[in-house]
Enzyme design. Structure first.
Site, PDB file in Angstrom:
ATOM      1  N   ASP A   1     -17.019 -11.755  -2.682  1.00 27.13           N
ATOM      2  CA  ASP A   1     -18.229 -11.396  -1.940  1.00 27.13           C
ATOM      3  C   ASP A   1     -19.240 -10.704  -2.851  1.00 27.13           C
ATOM      4  O   ASP A   1     -20.187 -10.085  -2.376  1.00 27.13           O
ATOM      5  CB  ASP A   1     -17.860 -10.461  -0.778  1.00 27.13           C
ATOM      6  CG  ASP A   1     -18.891 -10.475   0.339  1.00 27.13           C
ATOM      7  OD1 ASP A   1     -19.661 -11.451   0.421  1.00 27.13           O
ATOM      8  OD2 ASP A   1     -18.940  -9.516   1.121  1.00 27.13           O
TER       9      ASP A   1
ATOM     10  N   ALA B   1     -20.049  -6.885   5.462  1.00 24.45           N
ATOM     11  CA  ALA B   1     -20.414  -6.037   6.597  1.00 24.45           C
ATOM     12  C   ALA B   1     -21.764  -6.438   7.194  1.00 24.45           C
ATOM     13  O   ALA B   1     -22.343  -5.662   7.966  1.00 24.45           O
ATOM     14  CB  ALA B   1     -20.456  -4.576   6.161  1.00 24.45           C
TER      15      ALA B   1
ATOM     16  N   HIS C   1     -22.443 -10.883  -0.751  1.00 22.13           N
ATOM     17  CA  HIS C   1     -22.057  -9.594  -0.163  1.00 22.13           C
ATOM     18  C   HIS C   1     -22.313  -9.577   1.343  1.00 22.13           C
ATOM     19  O   HIS C   1     -23.033  -8.734   1.879  1.00 22.13           O
ATOM     20  CB  HIS C   1     -22.819  -8.440  -0.836  1.00 22.13           C
ATOM     21  CG  HIS C   1     -22.093  -7.132  -0.717  1.00 22.13           C
ATOM     22  ND1 HIS C   1     -22.633  -5.951  -1.144  1.00 22.13           N
ATOM     23  CD2 HIS C   1     -20.861  -6.824  -0.221  1.00 22.13           C
ATOM     24  CE1 HIS C   1     -21.789  -4.958  -0.919  1.00 22.13           C
ATOM     25  NE2 HIS C   1     -20.695  -5.465  -0.360  1.00 22.13           N
TER      26      HIS C   1
ATOM     27  N   ASP D   1       0.853  -1.184   0.000  1.00 21.90           N
ATOM     28  CA  ASP D   1       0.000   0.000   0.000  1.00 21.90           C
ATOM     29  C   ASP D   1       0.893   1.240   0.000  1.00 21.90           C
ATOM     30  O   ASP D   1       1.420   1.624   1.038  1.00 21.90           O
ATOM     31  CB  ASP D   1      -0.928   0.022   1.215  1.00 21.90           C
ATOM     32  CG  ASP D   1      -1.992   1.101   1.105  1.00 21.90           C
ATOM     33  OD1 ASP D   1      -1.773   2.079   0.376  1.00 21.90           O
ATOM     34  OD2 ASP D   1      -3.052   0.966   1.741  1.00 21.90           O
TER      35      ASP D   1
ATOM     36  N   GLU E   1     -23.138 -14.313 -12.037  1.00 20.74           N
ATOM     37  CA  GLU E   1     -23.639 -15.591 -12.540  1.00 20.74           C
ATOM     38  C   GLU E   1     -22.546 -16.418 -13.211  1.00 20.74           C
ATOM     39  O   GLU E   1     -22.540 -17.655 -13.131  1.00 20.74           O
ATOM     40  CB  GLU E   1     -24.781 -15.341 -13.530  1.00 20.74           C
ATOM     41  CG  GLU E   1     -25.490 -16.613 -13.973  1.00 20.74           C
ATOM     42  CD  GLU E   1     -26.686 -16.323 -14.860  1.00 20.74           C
ATOM     43  OE1 GLU E   1     -27.356 -17.284 -15.288  1.00 20.74           O
ATOM     44  OE2 GLU E   1     -26.942 -15.129 -15.128  1.00 20.74           O
TER      45      GLU E   1
ATOM     46  N   ARG F   1     -14.421  -4.624  -4.128  1.00 18.12           N
ATOM     47  CA  ARG F   1     -15.469  -4.324  -5.096  1.00 18.12           C
ATOM     48  C   ARG F   1     -15.321  -5.285  -6.261  1.00 18.12           C
ATOM     49  O   ARG F   1     -14.216  -5.626  -6.660  1.00 18.12           O
ATOM     50  CB  ARG F   1     -15.378  -2.871  -5.606  1.00 18.12           C
ATOM     51  CG  ARG F   1     -15.915  -1.839  -4.631  1.00 18.12           C
ATOM     52  CD  ARG F   1     -17.425  -1.951  -4.477  1.00 18.12           C
ATOM     53  NE  ARG F   1     -17.973  -0.981  -3.540  1.00 18.12           N
ATOM     54  CZ  ARG F   1     -18.162  -1.190  -2.247  1.00 18.12           C
ATOM     55  NH1 ARG F   1     -17.794  -2.364  -1.737  1.00 18.12           N
ATOM     56  NH2 ARG F   1     -18.682  -0.274  -1.466  1.00 18.12           N
TER      57      ARG F   1
END
Length: 397
Positions: free
Chosen positions: A252, A272, A269, A164, A256, A228
């Site tokens: 997550d 969270a 998903h 990072d 299809e 994402r």
């Protein structure tokens, strides 16, 4: 009284921060603030009254951030509030990727007869797996979630390498010194047995993992995407797995094309989706939006700079303006022309826009109306507010 509009069900523990004597919830057509979770607002007609939008979550792809920035609407998110929930799911799927726990549990459920224990014991070898200890995990993105994943993976006995280039000082202090730093992202691709991604979706990170990156990996490497969906090239993943050039993929984000493949785990998903995370996000979003409305302070914004200043004067002027030379001088001059004394002032820029807070020792409301009108009419000024500090105001008059 401030008007707040909500989208989605926001945890009541968060909404409780908007006290009834000062806030009306979903009672008007001209809200001052909006708080939401996953509702898509790209087609929503924002009333001119809206000052701020707070998302109870980290991602803001469901919000037209660029368009709101041009209107002087501040967009907030809640980084870190759901970090523990996502971290726990990542660790859980790491374990599931090396131990066929789900397959074994489903197989046991299918057994019948009186000698179930003997049958299970005799056939358990088909569900033998591997251990995470000693394997190398690459963490791309060391924000709140990535840092927690890196630390916990190390505690599980894994070698951990993080990449990072923009890691914050605050986050850096939380990362174990035993997490190795990758100097370049290619170090992650070429050396790691597991790779997990925790970066926001931007033009730079779209398809961050594609054919070129997969070609650098070991054919046994497993990739995890809890950031994402668009950050990973799905077609490249499928092609690599079909050609046995990748060990597996966990995501997550339901697609299809990824279903019904034994080397791919697709979750709905869930990152969270815990009661604790929803409460934490709601509390942080409400607290941030409330503070902005009442004091003009900006913190955890995705489109404007962080600007904090103690509010000890009768009035505060907030100005969103283009980040061009001499704006602070022009603003100060305009305030002085009306005989208003500046007590404190702060200015911060971010990209094409800047934000200025000015505290003034003025109690004449007529003057404050005039200064707001004069400032709003100046070139390069996007939005002006005047905020009355009722508690201090009463002490001054």
């Amino acid at each position: 009284m401030y008007q707040i509009k909500t989208f989605n069900a926001i945890a009541p523990e968060g909404m409780a921060r908007f006290e009834a004597e000062n806030y009306a919830i979903d009672q008007g057509e001209n809200p001052d603030g909006i708080i939401l979770r996953s509702q898509k607002l790209h087609d929503y007609a924002f009333p001119e009254s809206v000052l701020g939008v707070a998302r109870a979550g980290a991602g803001t792809n469901n919000i037209p951030v660029e368009a709101l920035t041009e209107k002087g609407i501040v967009v907030f998110n809640t980084p870190g509030a759901n970090a523990n929930a996502v971290k726990e799911l990542v660790v859980a799927t790491l374990l599931l990727s090396v131990r066929p726990i789900l397959q074994g549990a489903n197989w046991v459920q299918s057994l019948t007869g009186g000698n179930l224990e003997e049958v299970a014991e005799a056939n358990k070898k088909q569900f033998a797996g591997h251990e995470l200890e000693g394997k190398r995990l690459g963490v791309i993105g060391l924000g709140s979630i990535g840092a927690m994943v890196a630390n916990d993976a190390y505690r599980l006995g894994m070698e951990v390498m993080g990449y990072d280039p923009y890691v914050s000082v605050d986050t850096a202090w939380t990362i174990s010194r035993r997490v190795k730093r990758a100097q370049q992202i290619e170090d992650i691709f070429t050396t790691c047995d597991f790779i997990t991604i925790h970066v926001p979706l931007t033009d730079a990170t779209r398809n961050l993992i594609g054919e070129k990156e997969i070609a650098m990996m070991k054919p046994t490497t497993r990739v995890f995407n809890f950031a994402r969906g668009e950050i990973v090239d799905t077609d490249a993943i499928l092609k690599a797995i079909e050609n046995e050039e990748l060990g597996g993929f966990t995501t997550d984000f339901a697609d299809e094309k990824l279903l019904h493949n034994p080397k791919i785990l697709v979750l709905p998903h869930l990152g969270a989706s815990t009661e604790e995370a929803e409460i934490n996000c709601a509390k942080m979003a409400a607290r941030t939006l409330k503070r902005f409305l009442e004091t003009g302070v900006i913190k955890r914004s995705v489109n404007f700079p962080t600007v904090e200043m103690s509010f000890q004067s009768p009035y505060r002027i907030t100005i969103i303006h283009n980040n061009v030379p001499n704006m602070v001088g022009q603003i100060s001059t305009e305030v002085a022309k009306l005989g208003i004394n500046i007590e404190n002032m702060v200015n911060r820029g971010r990209g094409d826009y800047a934000y200025t807070l000015i505290d003034v020792s003025e109690t004449d409301e007529t003057k404050m109306v005039r200064v707001k009108r004069h400032l709003a009419g100046k070139e390069n000024v996007v939005r002006v507010r005047t905020i009355k500090n009722a508690e201090v105001f009463n002490e001054w008059i």
